[in-house]
Scaffold this active site. Structure first.
Site, PDB file in Angstrom:
ATOM      1  N   ASN A 119     114.734 -47.167  29.340  1.00 23.64           N
ATOM      2  CA  ASN A 119     116.114 -46.742  29.237  1.00 23.64           C
ATOM      3  C   ASN A 119     117.058 -47.366  28.382  1.00 23.64           C
ATOM      4  OD1 ASN A 119     117.534 -48.647  31.073  1.00 23.64           O
ATOM      5  ND2 ASN A 119     115.882 -48.079  32.378  1.00 23.64           N
ATOM      6  N   ASP A 128     112.726 -45.470  37.913  1.00 23.30           N
ATOM      7  CA  ASP A 128     112.575 -44.932  39.181  1.00 23.30           C
ATOM      8  C   ASP A 128     110.930 -44.682  39.260  1.00 23.30           C
ATOM      9  OD1 ASP A 128     114.904 -45.153  40.186  1.00 23.30           O
ATOM     10  OD2 ASP A 128     115.831 -42.979  39.526  1.00 23.30           O
ATOM     11  N   LYS A 135     124.743 -43.591  47.752  1.00 22.53           N
ATOM     12  CA  LYS A 135     123.837 -44.756  47.326  1.00 22.53           C
ATOM     13  C   LYS A 135     124.311 -45.829  48.259  1.00 22.53           C
ATOM     14  CE  LYS A 135     122.724 -43.455  43.031  1.00 22.53           C
ATOM     15  NZ  LYS A 135     122.944 -43.571  41.398  1.00 22.53           N
ATOM     16  N   LYS A 178     121.285 -47.497  50.666  1.00 17.33           N
ATOM     17  CA  LYS A 178     120.651 -48.828  50.402  1.00 17.33           C
ATOM     18  C   LYS A 178     121.524 -49.925  50.936  1.00 17.33           C
ATOM     19  CE  LYS A 178     119.386 -46.909  45.549  1.00 17.33           C
ATOM     20  NZ  LYS A 178     118.832 -47.323  44.519  1.00 17.33           N
TER      21      LYS A 178
HETATM   22  N1  CTP Z   1     117.748 -49.829  41.973  1.00 10.53           N
HETATM   23  C1  CTP Z   1     116.995 -51.059  42.239  1.00 10.53           C
HETATM   24  N2  CTP Z   1     115.541 -50.374  42.143  1.00 10.53           N
HETATM   25  C2  CTP Z   1     115.266 -49.156  41.851  1.00 10.53           C
HETATM   26  C3  CTP Z   1     116.353 -48.211  41.466  1.00 10.53           C
HETATM   27  C4  CTP Z   1     117.748 -48.823  41.503  1.00 10.53           C
HETATM   28  O1  CTP Z   1     117.194 -51.850  42.587  1.00 10.53           O
HETATM   29  N3  CTP Z   1     114.165 -48.891  41.803  1.00 10.53           N
HETATM   30  C5  CTP Z   1     119.381 -50.239  42.173  1.00 10.53           C
HETATM   31  C6  CTP Z   1     120.083 -50.518  40.722  1.00 10.53           C
HETATM   32  O2  CTP Z   1     119.908 -51.818  40.197  1.00 10.53           O
HETATM   33  C7  CTP Z   1     121.551 -50.211  41.175  1.00 10.53           C
HETATM   34  C8  CTP Z   1     121.330 -49.126  42.379  1.00 10.53           C
HETATM   35  O3  CTP Z   1     120.048 -49.470  42.929  1.00 10.53           O
HETATM   36  O4  CTP Z   1     122.322 -51.161  41.664  1.00 10.53           O
HETATM   37  C9  CTP Z   1     121.525 -47.827  42.032  1.00 10.53           C
HETATM   38  O5  CTP Z   1     120.437 -47.328  41.002  1.00 10.53           O
HETATM   39  P1  CTP Z   1     120.670 -46.052  40.488  1.00 10.53           P
HETATM   40  O6  CTP Z   1     119.476 -45.777  39.126  1.00 10.53           O
HETATM   41  O7  CTP Z   1     122.109 -45.519  40.031  1.00 10.53           O
HETATM   42  O8  CTP Z   1     119.990 -45.262  41.603  1.00 10.53           O
HETATM   43  P2  CTP Z   1     118.853 -44.480  42.030  1.00 10.53           P
HETATM   44  O9  CTP Z   1     118.801 -44.997  43.492  1.00 10.53           O
HETATM   45  O10 CTP Z   1     117.621 -44.672  41.036  1.00 10.53           O
HETATM   46  O11 CTP Z   1     119.237 -42.786  42.224  1.00 10.53           O
HETATM   47  P3  CTP Z   1     119.239 -42.080  40.930  1.00 10.53           P
HETATM   48  O12 CTP Z   1     118.572 -42.279  39.703  1.00 10.53           O
HETATM   49  O13 CTP Z   1     118.731 -40.609  41.601  1.00 10.53           O
HETATM   50  O14 CTP Z   1     120.865 -41.780  40.567  1.00 10.53           O
END
Ligand code: CTP
Length: 403
Positions: free
Chosen positions: A212, A284, A345, A349
């Site tokens: 990304n 993800d 979120k 989490k």
């Molecule tokens: N995060 C993480 N590990 C992952 C995905 C996310 O530790 N595999 C953490 C990111 O560092 C951030 C928070 O979770 O602090 C939210 O990340 P974000 O990408 O916004 O959320 P997602 O849970 O991936 O949700 P989405 O992509 O569906 O918005």
């Protein structure tokens, strides 16, 4: 903390490293500080008064008795003006005089009158044999015994006399960081902070990957500010071009590539952490298989299907393992229904705080030098922060977190 609007007084003595001070002045001014300069007479053998005056935008104090002096007692008024004095380079002669309280020129009289009232950083630079001299050792120990003086350790390397040894002045960017750190209140002293930063990359084959646009700027700015506030920092970083200057003894940098490596490194570091801030933009999903050889273009079709599988969610894993005295902070980068998604979120989490940044805001998001965030706490409070540099946003976030 930043040095915006702060008054930095630089004392330059007569060593070859004085040629680097114009660059230091430029860097401090770029950071928003105001700079004034005092020198010994010998310093002007290495750097001109005109250069120093042009860059600092103020007269240079070089002679106690010069008729042109603004107030005639600059050695008293300059320390009053200064928030911090930095003596760089500090020669063996100036180190010894400052330690003994000898005040016989513009720099040493200024140092002497600064000593009782302002923080002082001293950056010795000299030949390695002079650094090892018992007289210098004694003077350095004396300087270190003064409550408001910090002596920066000279670096090892090539010295002007041609030999390699200990005695080099730290580079201007290291001195700039030392000045900022010295001015930052130590609100995180004794705390251990885990940070994740940057993107993760998920290989498809030996030459391609899924990733990304994260550049790591926000995460590294947070790491820097934690270090400046006195914390020990474990920085788990995906591949990016950011770096941290100085703080070697307090920083443990663990470089990772994939989300799974990031999760492993963060989970093991979290056990010892008081605070974790998860700033990384984690993939993800990852390709189900990594091809051992480069995937070739198929002649018989114009399509390609990739099968992806879910990656571990570091934030959720840490949330489920969190002890009551640990604080967990996540980020949410959203493009729609921002607040609602961020709050969901935080709950899912088990985070204590979530920092929301919207890609829809001008000046916020990937790769920009600025950001605009809203910080939500699990107790329902919300703090809207103004658009600011990522350095300042790091301060806004750390100021909002109760640990
Ligand atoms: N995060 C993480 N590990 C992952 C995905 C996310 O530790 N595999 C953490 C990111 O560092 C951030 C928070 O979770 O602090 C939210 O990340 P974000 O990408 O916004 O959320 P997602 O849970 O991936 O949700 P989405 O992509 O569906 O918005």
């Amino acid at each position: 903390m930043t040095v915006v609007g702060k008054h930095i007084l630089i004392g330059i003595s007569g060593g070859i490293a004085a040629y680097k001070i114009p660059e230091l002045i430029r860097q401090l001014i770029k950071q928003g500080a105001e700079v004034r300069v005092t020198t010994t007479r010998n310093a002007l053998q290495f750097v001109t008064e005109t250069t120093l005056q042009t860059l600092s935008g103020a007269p240079v104090y070089t002679d106690v008795f010069a008729a042109i002096n603004e107030h005639a007692t600059e050695h008293i008024s300059l320390p009053q003006w200064a928030d911090l004095m930095l003596v760089a380079p500090a020669t063996a002669n100036v180190v010894a005089k400052c330690a003994a309280g000898i005040a016989d020129d513009a720099l040493t009289t200024t140092f002497c009158s600064c000593l009782a009232r302002k923080p002082i950083l001293v950056a010795p630079a000299m030949n390695d044999k002079m650094w090892e001299s018992p007289a210098t050792r004694h003077a350095i120990e004396t300087l270190r015994s003064f409550a408001n003086v910090t002596v920066l350790e000279p670096a090892e390397g090539q010295l002007a006399c041609g030999v390699s040894g200990k005695g080099r002045m730290p580079e201007p960017d290291e001195l700039t960081e030392a000045v900022i750190a010295a001015m930052t209140p130590k609100t995180l002293l004794g705390k251990r902070v885990l940070l994740t930063a940057g993107p993760t990359v998920e290989p498809l084959d030996p030459v391609r990957f899924i990733s990304n646009f994260s550049t790591g700027k926000m995460g590294y700015a947070l790491a820097r500010e934690c270090l400046r506030r006195g914390a020990e920092v474990i920085l788990v970083s995906g591949p990016c071009d950011q770096h941290i200057i100085g703080h070697d003894d307090m920083l443990s940098l663990r470089r990772v590539q994939t989300a799974r490596e990031m999760a492993d490194a963060a989970v093991s570091a979290f056990r010892e952490a008081d605070l974790a801030i998860l700033c990384a933009a984690v993939a993800d999903y990852r390709p189900e298989t990594v091809a051992p050889e480069k995937i070739k273009k198929q002649a018989d079709t114009d399509e390609m299907t990739l099968r992806l599988v879910e990656n571990p969610d570091t934030a959720a894993m840490l949330g489920s393992q969190k002890r009551p005295n640990q604080v967990l902070v996540g980020f949410a980068l959203e493009t729609e229904a921002e607040e609602e998604n961020a709050l969901r979120k935080m709950q899912r989490k088990q985070l204590d705080y979530i920092v929301l940044n919207s890609l829809r805001e001008t000046g916020a998001g990937f790769g920009t030098d600025t950001n605009r965030v809203t910080i939500f706490a699990k107790d329902g409070t919300k703090k809207d922060c103004p658009l600011a540099s990522k350095e300042t946003v790091a301060c806004q976030i750390l100021d909002a977190i109760l640990i």
